[in-house]
Design an enzyme around this catalytic site. Structure first.
Site, mmCIF file in Angstrom:
data_model
loop_
_atom_site.group_PDB
_atom_site.id
_atom_site.type_symbol
_atom_site.label_atom_id
_atom_site.label_comp_id
_atom_site.label_asym_id
_atom_site.label_seq_id
_atom_site.Cartn_x
_atom_site.Cartn_y
_atom_site.Cartn_z
ATOM 1 N N HIS A 135 0.659 5.244 1.144
ATOM 2 C CA HIS A 135 0.016 6.135 1.959
ATOM 3 C C HIS A 135 0.034 7.542 1.353
ATOM 4 O O HIS A 135 1.182 7.925 0.782
ATOM 5 C CB HIS A 135 0.802 6.572 3.362
ATOM 6 C CG HIS A 135 0.988 5.261 4.168
ATOM 7 N ND1 HIS A 135 0.052 5.349 5.509
ATOM 8 C CD2 HIS A 135 1.539 4.225 4.288
ATOM 9 C CE1 HIS A 135 0.392 4.209 6.014
ATOM 10 N NE2 HIS A 135 1.250 3.579 5.379
ATOM 11 N N HIS B 59 0.875 -1.244 -0.162
ATOM 12 C CA HIS B 59 0.153 0.082 0.126
ATOM 13 C C HIS B 59 0.746 1.122 -0.054
ATOM 14 O O HIS B 59 2.023 1.308 0.528
ATOM 15 C CB HIS B 59 -1.053 -0.037 1.170
ATOM 16 C CG HIS B 59 -0.155 -0.072 2.590
ATOM 17 N ND1 HIS B 59 -0.082 -1.468 3.030
ATOM 18 C CD2 HIS B 59 0.144 0.504 3.338
ATOM 19 C CE1 HIS B 59 0.392 -1.385 4.121
ATOM 20 N NE2 HIS B 59 0.577 0.049 4.409
#
Ligand code: AMP
Length: 130
Positions: free
Chosen positions: A98, A96
């Site tokens: 951010h 992922h």
């Protein structure tokens, strides 16, 4: 596979989604550092940044999500961050990125993870998607 973010991709676990395309989805972080803190993740399970094409596959999705956050939240700036490995702070082992909108009232790298008090994630979600 027992992966939290795979369950978010499949819809088995809810999220405050702000963006989706063929390869990625983006949703608000459940414990935001700043209003609009968003995670962009690939739909396929890859554990971290070291997986082949992990970042390049979702690069356009990250850019599109960043543009959406800029348009809807009008932040003064933004941080883009990837934690790779537990030693670097990675807690969820589904890759992922951010995206952290930043505001003049709480500036600088040192304040990146200084949680602003009182962020209403549902209100922020409405501002982005409404
Ligand atoms: P990292 O430390 O880079 O692995 O970041 C994981 C992030 O996932 C943290 O910022 C968590 O707050 C966030 N997170 C964990 N569970 C959820 C969830 N169910 N929905 C949204 N964000 C989550």
């Amino acid at each position: 596979m027992d992966c939290l973010f795979c369950k978010i991709v499949s819809g088995d676990i809810g999220s405050r989604q702000v963006y989706a395309d063929d390869v990625a989805i983006a949703f608000l972080d459940i414990a935001p550092w700043h209003p609009g803190h968003t995670l962009v993740i690939p739909r396929r399970h890859v554990s971290d940044l070291t997986a082949p094409d992990a970042l390049s596959e979702i690069a356009a999705s990250v850019e599109a999500t960043a543009a959406l956050l800029r348009e809807r939240l009008r932040p003064d700036g933004m941080n883009l961050l990837v934690n790779q490995g537990a030693v670097a702070g990675q807690e969820v082992f589904h890759f992922h990125v951010h995206l952290v909108p930043r505001y003049e009232r709480n500036p600088g790298m040192r304040n990146l993870m200084t949680k602003e008090p009182g962020i209403d994630v549902d209100e922020v979600h409405r501002r982005i998607t409404g």
